[in-house]
Design a protein around this motif. Sequence first.
Motif, PDB file in Angstrom:
ATOM      1  N   PHE A 146       0.824  -1.220   0.000  1.00  0.00           N
ATOM      2  CA  PHE A 146       0.000   0.000   0.000  1.00  0.00           C
ATOM      3  C   PHE A 146       0.855   1.266   0.000  1.00  0.00           C
ATOM      4  N   LYS A 147       0.195   2.347  -0.429  1.00  0.00           N
ATOM      5  CA  LYS A 147       0.824   3.676  -0.398  1.00  0.00           C
ATOM      6  C   LYS A 147       0.022   4.518   0.584  1.00  0.00           C
ATOM      7  N   ILE A 148       0.720   5.308   1.412  1.00  0.00           N
ATOM      8  CA  ILE A 148       0.028   6.066   2.461  1.00  0.00           C
ATOM      9  C   ILE A 148       0.722   7.399   2.690  1.00  0.00           C
ATOM     10  N   ASN A 149      -0.055   8.385   3.136  1.00  0.00           N
ATOM     11  CA  ASN A 149       0.508   9.683   3.508  1.00  0.00           C
ATOM     12  C   ASN A 149       1.272   9.539   4.831  1.00  0.00           C
ATOM     13  N   GLN A 150       2.476  10.092   4.891  1.00  0.00           N
ATOM     14  CA  GLN A 150       3.329   9.939   6.086  1.00  0.00           C
ATOM     15  C   GLN A 150       2.665  10.484   7.352  1.00  0.00           C
ATOM     16  N   ASP A 151       2.066  11.681   7.258  1.00  0.00           N
ATOM     17  CA  ASP A 151       1.424  12.273   8.440  1.00  0.00           C
ATOM     18  C   ASP A 151       0.260  11.408   8.937  1.00  0.00           C
ATOM     19  N   HIS A 152      -0.513  10.882   7.983  1.00  0.00           N
ATOM     20  CA  HIS A 152      -1.650  10.026   8.354  1.00  0.00           C
ATOM     21  C   HIS A 152      -1.160   8.759   9.077  1.00  0.00           C
ATOM     22  N   PHE A 153      -0.112   8.144   8.529  1.00  0.00           N
ATOM     23  CA  PHE A 153       0.437   6.913   9.096  1.00  0.00           C
ATOM     24  C   PHE A 153       0.968   7.196  10.503  1.00  0.00           C
ATOM     25  N   SER A 154       1.700   8.297  10.624  1.00  0.00           N
ATOM     26  CA  SER A 154       2.291   8.676  11.900  1.00  0.00           C
ATOM     27  C   SER A 154       1.195   8.961  12.937  1.00  0.00           C
ATOM     28  N   ASN A 155       0.165   9.678  12.521  1.00  0.00           N
ATOM     29  CA  ASN A 155      -0.951   9.996  13.413  1.00  0.00           C
ATOM     30  C   ASN A 155      -1.662   8.721  13.881  1.00  0.00           C
ATOM     31  N   GLY A 156      -1.876   7.785  12.954  1.00  0.00           N
ATOM     32  CA  GLY A 156      -2.523   6.521  13.304  1.00  0.00           C
ATOM     33  C   GLY A 156      -1.727   5.734  14.332  1.00  0.00           C
ATOM     34  N   LEU A 157      -0.400   5.699  14.134  1.00  0.00           N
ATOM     35  CA  LEU A 157       0.455   4.976  15.081  1.00  0.00           C
ATOM     36  C   LEU A 157       0.419   5.639  16.460  1.00  0.00           C
ATOM     37  N   GLN A 158       0.339   6.974  16.492  1.00  0.00           N
ATOM     38  CA  GLN A 158       0.241   7.674  17.785  1.00  0.00           C
ATOM     39  C   GLN A 158      -1.038   7.307  18.525  1.00  0.00           C
ATOM     40  N   GLN A 159      -2.106   7.063  17.781  1.00  0.00           N
ATOM     41  CA  GLN A 159      -3.385   6.708  18.425  1.00  0.00           C
ATOM     42  C   GLN A 159      -3.282   5.382  19.179  1.00  0.00           C
ATOM     43  N   VAL A 160      -2.492   4.450  18.647  1.00  0.00           N
ATOM     44  CA  VAL A 160      -2.479   3.094  19.225  1.00  0.00           C
ATOM     45  C   VAL A 160      -1.243   2.784  20.069  1.00  0.00           C
ATOM     46  N   LEU A 161      -0.309   3.726  20.114  1.00  0.00           N
ATOM     47  CA  LEU A 161       0.987   3.478  20.762  1.00  0.00           C
ATOM     48  C   LEU A 161       0.909   3.325  22.278  1.00  0.00           C
ATOM     49  N   ASN A 162       0.063   4.149  22.915  1.00  0.00           N
ATOM     50  CA  ASN A 162       0.042   4.222  24.382  1.00  0.00           C
ATOM     51  C   ASN A 162      -0.288   2.915  25.089  1.00  0.00           C
ATOM     52  N   VAL A 163      -1.072   2.087  24.406  1.00  0.00           N
ATOM     53  CA  VAL A 163      -1.541   0.846  25.011  1.00  0.00           C
ATOM     54  C   VAL A 163      -0.391  -0.153  25.227  1.00  0.00           C
ATOM     55  N   VAL A 164       0.634  -0.040  24.386  1.00  0.00           N
ATOM     56  CA  VAL A 164       1.707  -1.044  24.377  1.00  0.00           C
ATOM     57  C   VAL A 164       2.615  -0.883  25.595  1.00  0.00           C
ATOM     58  N   ALA A 165       2.821  -1.988  26.317  1.00  0.00           N
ATOM     59  CA  ALA A 165       3.703  -1.956  27.487  1.00  0.00           C
ATOM     60  C   ALA A 165       5.149  -1.776  27.017  1.00  0.00           C
ATOM     61  N   THR A 166       5.954  -1.050  27.826  1.00  0.00           N
ATOM     62  CA  THR A 166       7.352  -0.841  27.426  1.00  0.00           C
ATOM     63  C   THR A 166       8.143  -2.153  27.472  1.00  0.00           C
ATOM     64  N   ARG A 167       7.846  -2.957  28.500  1.00  0.00           N
ATOM     65  CA  ARG A 167       8.511  -4.274  28.552  1.00  0.00           C
ATOM     66  C   ARG A 167       7.441  -5.344  28.646  1.00  0.00           C
ATOM     67  N   SER A 168       7.435  -6.244  27.673  1.00  0.00           N
ATOM     68  CA  SER A 168       6.405  -7.273  27.684  1.00  0.00           C
ATOM     69  C   SER A 168       7.043  -8.659  27.648  1.00  0.00           C
ATOM     70  N   THR A 169       6.402  -9.605  28.322  1.00  0.00           N
ATOM     71  CA  THR A 169       6.926 -10.980  28.334  1.00  0.00           C
ATOM     72  C   THR A 169       6.711 -11.643  26.968  1.00  0.00           C
ATOM     73  N   MET A 170       5.670 -11.193  26.250  1.00  0.00           N
ATOM     74  CA  MET A 170       5.416 -11.750  24.914  1.00  0.00           C
ATOM     75  C   MET A 170       5.814 -10.725  23.852  1.00  0.00           C
ATOM     76  N   PRO A 171       6.803 -11.064  23.008  1.00  0.00           N
ATOM     77  CA  PRO A 171       7.272 -10.118  21.987  1.00  0.00           C
ATOM     78  C   PRO A 171       6.142  -9.576  21.098  1.00  0.00           C
ATOM     79  N   ILE A 172       5.143 -10.402  20.811  1.00  0.00           N
ATOM     80  CA  ILE A 172       4.058  -9.996  19.909  1.00  0.00           C
ATOM     81  C   ILE A 172       3.285  -8.790  20.472  1.00  0.00           C
TER      82      ILE A 172
END
Length: 376
Positions: A3-29
């Motif tokens: 796919f082709k995507i606008n950089q700002d859109h992609f970056s904004n989308g990743l910011q929306q979902v980033l906070n949920v991710v633990a900094t250190r997780s027992t499961m790499p996935i």
Amino acid sequence: MKFKINQDHFSNGLQQVLNVVATRSTMPILSNVLIEAADGHISLTTTNLDLGIRCRIKAEVEESGGITLPVRKLATIIRELPQNEVFVETGANNQAKITSGGSLFKMMGISTEEFPPLPTFENRHVFELGQSDVVGMLKSVSYAQSTDENRYILNGVYFNFADEKLTLVATDGRRLALTALETEISDDNAGSLILPAKTVAELERLMGKGENVKVAFNDRQVAFEIAIDESAGDTGLVDHLYLVSKIVEGNYPNYRQVIPKETEHRVKIERELMLECVHRAALVTSDKSNSVKLKVSKNLLEISGSSSEYGESHESMAIAYDGPEVQVAFNPQFLMEPLKALGKDEVFFEFKDELSPGLFKTLDNFICVIMPLRLN
């Protein structure tokens, strides 16, 4: 996948979902974001097993498919790319190729099969609310949540859908904040839940992108479908944000018995002025003597602080009051937080004597009860 995507859109989308991710997780996935490309958009999903989030971003999709990639590293790379057009393609062995201008990155991912799906559940209770209403209500109570791990039942905001209104409550045992909103509730749809503090913070951050939010919950989980107003600005987000969370299991304590049935005195205060006065009076307090004294006398509210380390402070503001002189001491933080969180300028302060709680109230169903400190 291609796919082709606008950089700002992609970056904004990743910011929306980033906070949920633990900094250190027992499961790499769990450190990865699930990227799925379909007709005209990609969807991004992250989860920490307690809380999961998914958003959709418009993209020109040539080949549908999916991959999971390390989300923090990906977000950094996308943000730093030299041009606005970004091309993403997956090859064999879960590898993704990202190109933009003269930049080329190859990232190793993990198969989508290993990614834990966001839970789907039978909705026992479903409500449609205004985003601005919910975010305003959350902000007016969330500061009162407990952070004490031993009292986990208080580590969140209590939502109660009953008696034709939604009531939100938060308390840590030393103060309690409550707000309510009239809404249609049928008897078979009534119910309650305790929303964990982490989910509360995410909701406050994510809301305000559109008109409505749909809330659906059962005894164990809750989902929020946050509508996106695509005409409000070019963020790249489409459809809605989807947030699904475990709820705190257990029964919330009876908060009604904490709210004083009667207070003897009531004064109308200027919210911002009182906030500034308390803030300045608290500048000389210390960890050891963390209290400010409120003295109410004829048409005058005096706020003072003191500590052996730093000295004394004294602030005064005019009020309309004609009752007896009363002095009460409070933790300054507990006075400032509700004053900061409220949007209304008209706030009432109610009190009785030096041993009774103080109350902040507004005309629209908001109460904050604050336990007094000992006058020294």
